[in-house]
Design a protein around this motif. Structure first.
Motif, PDB file in Angstrom:
ATOM      1  N   UNK A   1      42.753  43.286  38.599  1.00 23.87           N
ATOM      2  CA  UNK A   1      42.616  42.018  39.322  1.00 23.87           C
ATOM      3  C   UNK A   1      41.309  41.353  38.920  1.00 23.87           C
ATOM      4  N   UNK A   2      41.418  40.194  38.290  1.00 25.58           N
ATOM      5  CA  UNK A   2      40.207  39.535  37.816  1.00 25.58           C
ATOM      6  C   UNK A   2      39.577  38.668  38.902  1.00 25.58           C
ATOM      7  N   UNK A   3      40.356  38.355  39.946  1.00 26.14           N
ATOM      8  CA  UNK A   3      39.851  37.437  40.959  1.00 26.14           C
ATOM      9  C   UNK A   3      38.766  38.058  41.832  1.00 26.14           C
ATOM     10  N   UNK A   4      37.825  37.207  42.267  1.00 24.09           N
ATOM     11  CA  UNK A   4      36.831  37.633  43.245  1.00 24.09           C
ATOM     12  C   UNK A   4      37.535  38.139  44.488  1.00 24.09           C
ATOM     13  N   UNK A   5      36.871  39.088  45.166  1.00 25.78           N
ATOM     14  CA  UNK A   5      37.550  39.717  46.284  1.00 25.78           C
ATOM     15  C   UNK A   5      36.620  39.983  47.455  1.00 25.78           C
ATOM     16  N   UNK A 102      29.505  33.606  48.060  1.00 26.36           N
ATOM     17  CA  UNK A 102      29.709  32.749  46.893  1.00 26.36           C
ATOM     18  C   UNK A 102      30.932  33.188  46.061  1.00 26.36           C
ATOM     19  N   UNK A 103      31.985  33.535  46.797  1.00 23.13           N
ATOM     20  CA  UNK A 103      33.205  33.956  46.101  1.00 23.13           C
ATOM     21  C   UNK A 103      33.849  32.757  45.421  1.00 23.13           C
ATOM     22  N   UNK A 104      34.335  32.999  44.223  1.00 27.64           N
ATOM     23  CA  UNK A 104      34.989  31.918  43.487  1.00 27.64           C
ATOM     24  C   UNK A 104      36.416  31.735  44.023  1.00 27.64           C
ATOM     25  N   UNK A 105      36.859  30.485  44.183  1.00 29.88           N
ATOM     26  CA  UNK A 105      38.195  30.255  44.734  1.00 29.88           C
ATOM     27  C   UNK A 105      39.223  30.215  43.597  1.00 29.88           C
ATOM     28  N   UNK A 106      39.512  31.392  43.088  1.00 28.95           N
ATOM     29  CA  UNK A 106      40.433  31.443  41.940  1.00 28.95           C
ATOM     30  C   UNK A 106      41.673  32.301  42.218  1.00 28.95           C
ATOM     31  N   UNK A 107      41.992  32.489  43.506  1.00 31.63           N
ATOM     32  CA  UNK A 107      43.215  33.220  43.845  1.00 31.63           C
ATOM     33  C   UNK A 107      44.367  32.241  43.881  1.00 31.63           C
ATOM     34  N   UNK A 108      45.232  32.322  42.890  1.00 32.28           N
ATOM     35  CA  UNK A 108      46.428  31.477  42.895  1.00 32.28           C
ATOM     36  C   UNK A 108      47.535  32.206  42.139  1.00 32.28           C
ATOM     37  N   UNK A 109      48.723  31.689  42.238  1.00 31.43           N
ATOM     38  CA  UNK A 109      49.878  32.419  41.701  1.00 31.43           C
ATOM     39  C   UNK A 109      49.913  32.465  40.176  1.00 31.43           C
ATOM     40  N   UNK A 110      49.350  31.458  39.543  1.00 34.82           N
ATOM     41  CA  UNK A 110      49.332  31.488  38.073  1.00 34.82           C
ATOM     42  C   UNK A 110      48.493  32.694  37.616  1.00 34.82           C
ATOM     43  N   UNK A 111      47.318  32.854  38.237  1.00 35.07           N
ATOM     44  CA  UNK A 111      46.474  33.994  37.883  1.00 35.07           C
ATOM     45  C   UNK A 111      47.117  35.319  38.286  1.00 35.07           C
ATOM     46  N   UNK A 112      47.753  35.305  39.454  1.00 37.44           N
ATOM     47  CA  UNK A 112      48.392  36.542  39.922  1.00 37.44           C
ATOM     48  C   UNK A 112      49.463  36.999  38.929  1.00 37.44           C
ATOM     49  N   UNK A 113      50.334  36.056  38.542  1.00 42.64           N
ATOM     50  CA  UNK A 113      51.424  36.408  37.619  1.00 42.64           C
ATOM     51  C   UNK A 113      50.832  36.911  36.299  1.00 42.64           C
ATOM     52  N   UNK A 115      47.923  38.350  35.731  1.00 40.84           N
ATOM     53  CA  UNK A 115      47.344  39.684  35.901  1.00 40.84           C
ATOM     54  C   UNK A 115      48.411  40.764  36.053  1.00 40.84           C
ATOM     55  N   UNK A 116      49.437  40.460  36.863  1.00 42.40           N
ATOM     56  CA  UNK A 116      50.485  41.464  37.090  1.00 42.40           C
ATOM     57  C   UNK A 116      51.253  41.769  35.816  1.00 42.40           C
ATOM     58  N   UNK A 117      51.502  40.737  35.032  1.00 42.39           N
ATOM     59  CA  UNK A 117      52.225  40.947  33.775  1.00 42.39           C
ATOM     60  C   UNK A 117      51.426  41.908  32.891  1.00 42.39           C
ATOM     61  N   UNK A 122      50.821  47.472  30.807  1.00 46.42           N
ATOM     62  CA  UNK A 122      49.989  48.661  30.613  1.00 46.42           C
ATOM     63  C   UNK A 122      50.632  49.874  31.269  1.00 46.42           C
ATOM     64  N   UNK A 123      51.080  49.690  32.518  1.00 45.40           N
ATOM     65  CA  UNK A 123      51.627  50.818  33.276  1.00 45.40           C
ATOM     66  C   UNK A 123      52.915  51.339  32.635  1.00 45.40           C
ATOM     67  N   UNK A 124      53.791  50.439  32.209  1.00 45.83           N
ATOM     68  CA  UNK A 124      55.121  50.853  31.757  1.00 45.83           C
ATOM     69  C   UNK A 124      55.136  51.241  30.277  1.00 45.83           C
TER      70      UNK A 124
END
Ligand code: XMP
Length: 421
Positions: A1-5, A102-113, A115-117, A122-124
């Motif tokens: 997960x690259x997004x700030x958390x 100062x968390x960056x607001x970069x949580x969105x579905x484009x980034x999620x998809x 990252x998950x891909x 990697x996993x499979x």
């Protein structure tokens, strides 16, 4: 997960997932962790920007490991009892996340998809993955993600238990098998399920039979396939948080296709396990799934089986399916799709006297149910306009075989449940 958390540490509050949701609404990723999480585990999170300790006044015996305060990111202790309504508290939360951490607001579905891909590739690796694709929102979004990530390594199995709504199995085959080109095994197990259910009147017994038979059919299909290492599941975040962190229990995976025998051992792939339901829908949209799949209303696992009360018969099941399709079509035309939480028809196991073609007819009644709710624990009735009710009634009486009455159930929950059994 690259997004700030932002990590929320659970000290026994019921409101942790509400805070996570609130923070995600600012565009910052947030997750709930158990109280005994270690400093090392927190330090291993590369994009951790802040920590919220969230407790409940009434829970005083849960504490954190002392050294977590040395993690090196801002901390706050937050009490969120019903703070959703307290504007001041919400403002405090926002300012902690955005100004202090100062968390960056970069949580969105484009980034999620994206990252998950990457993660799933990697996993499979070059192994194979199996998915029970029901056609519900969660499994459909998992399928679309897997197709994007490792399409040629995925096999989907769609078990049609004969209790699905009109057009659903066809849509699964057309969207996933044809449009998206997935390797799809379609199993029409209608006869198997209906034979097992014949004469069974107890609702819990019906649910058990449907659940157990589903596992059996899926297991048989899985055994026919060679070299599968992974099983993908549509587990979502509420499943995990609810069975998860509270009062110090570790976060653990929640198995949707539990009950598979021990010799069928798979490693799990659960790409949606950090998403709330509305985020799952947004992810489905991002992946281009059709709206009627992404915004589909809740539908019980045992399907139309619990809407054909008492012993299920094929003719009554067909009448439920047809009347439900009419109701949905008319709600669509009236612009009510997406506005009413759940609506459907059911047929109780009772007949009444009527008149058809100048002769006495003894047929079933169709019951219309349309409810609104937030959490399905309580529900109110959707006041369907009279003209629409009349139109639906007219169509059902003319188009559905074996039906001579239409009733509108205006019972809220409580005292009625949403389903009749
Ligand atoms: P009730 O009838 O309990 O329903 O008020 C609340 C919500 O749960 C759905 N429901 C089920 N979902 N398996 C499911 O997956 C079931 O056995 C089941 N029974 C009810 C119901 O449709 C409503 O949305």
């Amino acid at each position: 997960m690259k997004q700030d958390m932002i990590a929320i540490i659970d000290l026994g509050s019921e409101e942790n997932s509400a805070i996570a949701r609130e923070i995600r609404a600012y565009g910052v990723y947030s997750e709930v962790y158990p109280h005994d999480i270690s400093k090392k585990e927190l330090q291993a999170m590369p994009n951790l920007r802040g920590i919220i300790l969230n407790g409940d006044k009434n829970v005083t015996d849960i504490d954190v490991n002392d050294d977590i305060y040395e993690v090196g990111v801002p901390f706050t202790a937050y009490e969120f009892p019903k703070a959703k309504c307290e504007q001041g508290k919400v403002e405090d939360l926002k300012s902690f996340v955005l100004d202090v951490c100062k968390a960056e607001t970069n949580w969105n579905m484009t980034n999620f998809v994206h990252d998950q891909v990457e993660l799933m590739r990697k996993q499979i690796g070059d192994k194979r993955v199996l998915l029970a694709l029901s056609g519900g929102v969660d499994s459909s979004v998992v399928a679309a993600l897997l197709i994007k990530a490792v399409g040629d390594k995925l096999t989907c199995v769609h078990v049609n238990h004969g209790l699905l709504r009109k057009g659903e199995p066809e849509q699964v085959v057309s969207v996933f098998g044809k449009q998206l080109g997935a390797d799809l095994v379609y199993v029409d197990a209608t006869d198997r399920f209906l034979d097992k259910l014949a004469g069974v009147t107890d609702p819990e017994q019906k649910r058990k039979i449907i659940g157990a038979e589903f596992i059996r059919v899926f297991e048989e299909e899985a055994r026919k396939l060679d070299g599968i290492d992974f099983l993908a599941q549509g587990t979502i975040y509420p499943d995990i948080v609810e069975s998860g962190t509270k009062a110090g229990k570790a976060v653990k995976a929640h198995h949707n296709v539990g009950g598979l025998p021990d010799d069928l051992k798979f490693e799990l792939v659960e790409p949606l396990k950090y998403l709330f339901k509305d985020e799952v829908r947004a992810c489905g949209k991002e992946l281009g799934l059709p709206d009627n799949m992404v915004y589909r209303q809740p539908f019980p696992g045992p399907g139309l089986g619990v809407r054909c009360t008492g012993a299920i018969t094929r003719d009554r099941l067909e009448a439920v399916r047809e009347s439900d399709a009419i109701l949905r079509e008319e709600f669509d035309k009236a612009g009510l799709r997406g506005k009413v939480w759940q609506y459907f028809t059911l047929i109780p196991d009772v007949k009444s006297v009527g008149v058809r073609d100048n002769a006495r007819s003894v047929e079933w009644p169709v019951v219309i149910r349309a409810v609104n709710t937030v959490d399905a624990m309580t529900a109110t009735i959707e006041p369907i306009p009279y003209e629409l009710l009349a139109k639906i009634t007219d169509r059902i009486l003319n188009e559905v075989k074996g039906v001579n009455r239409v009733l509108y159930d205006i019972t809220p929950k409580p005292t009625g449940t949403i389903e009749w059994e």
